[in-house]
Design an enzyme around this catalytic site. Structure first.
Site, mmCIF file in Angstrom:
data_model
loop_
_atom_site.group_PDB
_atom_site.id
_atom_site.type_symbol
_atom_site.label_atom_id
_atom_site.label_comp_id
_atom_site.label_asym_id
_atom_site.label_seq_id
_atom_site.Cartn_x
_atom_site.Cartn_y
_atom_site.Cartn_z
ATOM 1 N N ILE A 8 0.828 -1.212 0.000
ATOM 2 C CA ILE A 8 0.000 0.000 0.000
ATOM 3 C C ILE A 8 0.864 1.264 0.000
ATOM 4 C CG2 ILE A 8 -0.251 0.372 2.507
ATOM 5 C CD1 ILE A 8 -3.306 0.627 1.975
ATOM 6 N N ASN A 39 11.822 -8.418 6.787
ATOM 7 C CA ASN A 39 12.139 -7.663 7.993
ATOM 8 C C ASN A 39 11.724 -8.467 9.221
ATOM 9 O OD1 ASN A 39 13.101 -5.328 6.636
ATOM 10 N ND2 ASN A 39 11.001 -4.663 6.251
ATOM 11 N N GLY A 84 12.563 -2.843 11.199
ATOM 12 C CA GLY A 84 11.390 -2.067 10.811
ATOM 13 C C GLY A 84 10.148 -2.892 10.563
ATOM 14 N N HIS A 117 6.217 -11.973 5.768
ATOM 15 C CA HIS A 117 5.975 -11.537 4.391
ATOM 16 C C HIS A 117 7.309 -11.223 3.733
ATOM 17 C CE1 HIS A 117 5.624 -8.201 7.228
ATOM 18 N NE2 HIS A 117 6.176 -7.434 6.308
HETATM 19 P P1 5GP Z 1 7.151 -4.657 7.297
HETATM 20 O O1 5GP Z 1 7.528 -3.259 7.676
HETATM 21 O O2 5GP Z 1 6.403 -5.354 8.423
HETATM 22 O O3 5GP Z 1 8.297 -5.484 6.778
HETATM 23 O O4 5GP Z 1 6.176 -4.539 6.073
HETATM 24 C C1 5GP Z 1 4.813 -4.328 6.181
HETATM 25 C C2 5GP Z 1 4.351 -3.740 4.878
HETATM 26 O O5 5GP Z 1 2.948 -3.841 4.813
HETATM 27 C C3 5GP Z 1 4.715 -2.269 4.703
HETATM 28 O O6 5GP Z 1 5.537 -2.106 3.556
HETATM 29 C C4 5GP Z 1 3.360 -1.586 4.550
HETATM 30 O O7 5GP Z 1 3.375 -0.536 3.627
HETATM 31 C C5 5GP Z 1 2.456 -2.727 4.120
HETATM 32 N N1 5GP Z 1 1.068 -2.557 4.496
HETATM 33 C C6 5GP Z 1 0.600 -2.146 5.709
HETATM 34 N N2 5GP Z 1 -0.741 -2.121 5.707
HETATM 35 C C7 5GP Z 1 -1.135 -2.540 4.464
HETATM 36 C C8 5GP Z 1 -2.415 -2.737 3.862
HETATM 37 O O8 5GP Z 1 -3.477 -2.538 4.469
HETATM 38 N N3 5GP Z 1 -2.414 -3.152 2.570
HETATM 39 C C9 5GP Z 1 -1.264 -3.407 1.879
HETATM 40 N N4 5GP Z 1 -1.398 -3.816 0.627
HETATM 41 N N5 5GP Z 1 -0.043 -3.231 2.423
HETATM 42 C C10 5GP Z 1 0.020 -2.808 3.704
#
Ligand code: 5GP
Length: 112
Positions: free
Chosen positions: A29, A85, A91, A98
């Site tokens: 997103i 991550n 972060g 994921h």
């Molecule tokens: P992290 O920081 O945990 O490695 O990555 C989480 C990712 O999820 C971030 O890049 C963030 O932009 C994405 N993200 C968070 N909320 C949503 C959402 O509601 N929809 C989508 N498609 N991505 C999301």
């Protein structure tokens, strides 16, 4: 349910790229590159450091999923990066494992 379980269950909308029985891939997103797709296992593993030996097949499927996402989004030839991550210093914000697939522009190394 985690945020990503809700996306997998289609309770929250997402721009889906591909899906198998083991994972769902959808656009981030807040993209950090022209292509920024998340590959999420349907099995809830909170983070890679909590994966066990019985998760080996899922972990392998995620990497093959990253390759398939790169092919589908046209960055297999130009190059792409795969990122996971784990924890605060990395972060991590969503406690559901994921794989980030990033590409479509030159990516700096090392990351900041
Ligand atoms: P992290 O920081 O945990 O490695 O990555 C989480 C990712 O999820 C971030 O890049 C963030 O932009 C994405 N993200 C968070 N909320 C949503 C959402 O509601 N929809 C989508 N498609 N991505 C999301």
């Amino acid at each position: 349910m985690t945020l990503f379980e809700k996306i997998i269950a289609r309770q929250i909308p997402a721009n889906i790229v591909a899906e198998t029985s083991e994972w769902l891939a959808f656009h981030d997103i807040q993209p950090q590159a022209p292509v920024h797709v998340l590959v999420v296992p349907k099995k809830l593993i909170p983070r890679v450091g909590e994966a066990g030996l019985d998760d080996a097949a899922v972990l392998g499927a995620l990497l093959l999923g990253a390759k398939e996402v790169a092919r589908l989004t046209g960055i297999l030839e130009t190059g792409f990066r795969v990122v996971i991550n784990h924890g605060a210093d990395a972060g991590e914000t969503v406690p559901h494992l994921h794989v980030h697939v990033l590409g479509g522009r030159p990516l700096g190394w090392p990351p900041g």
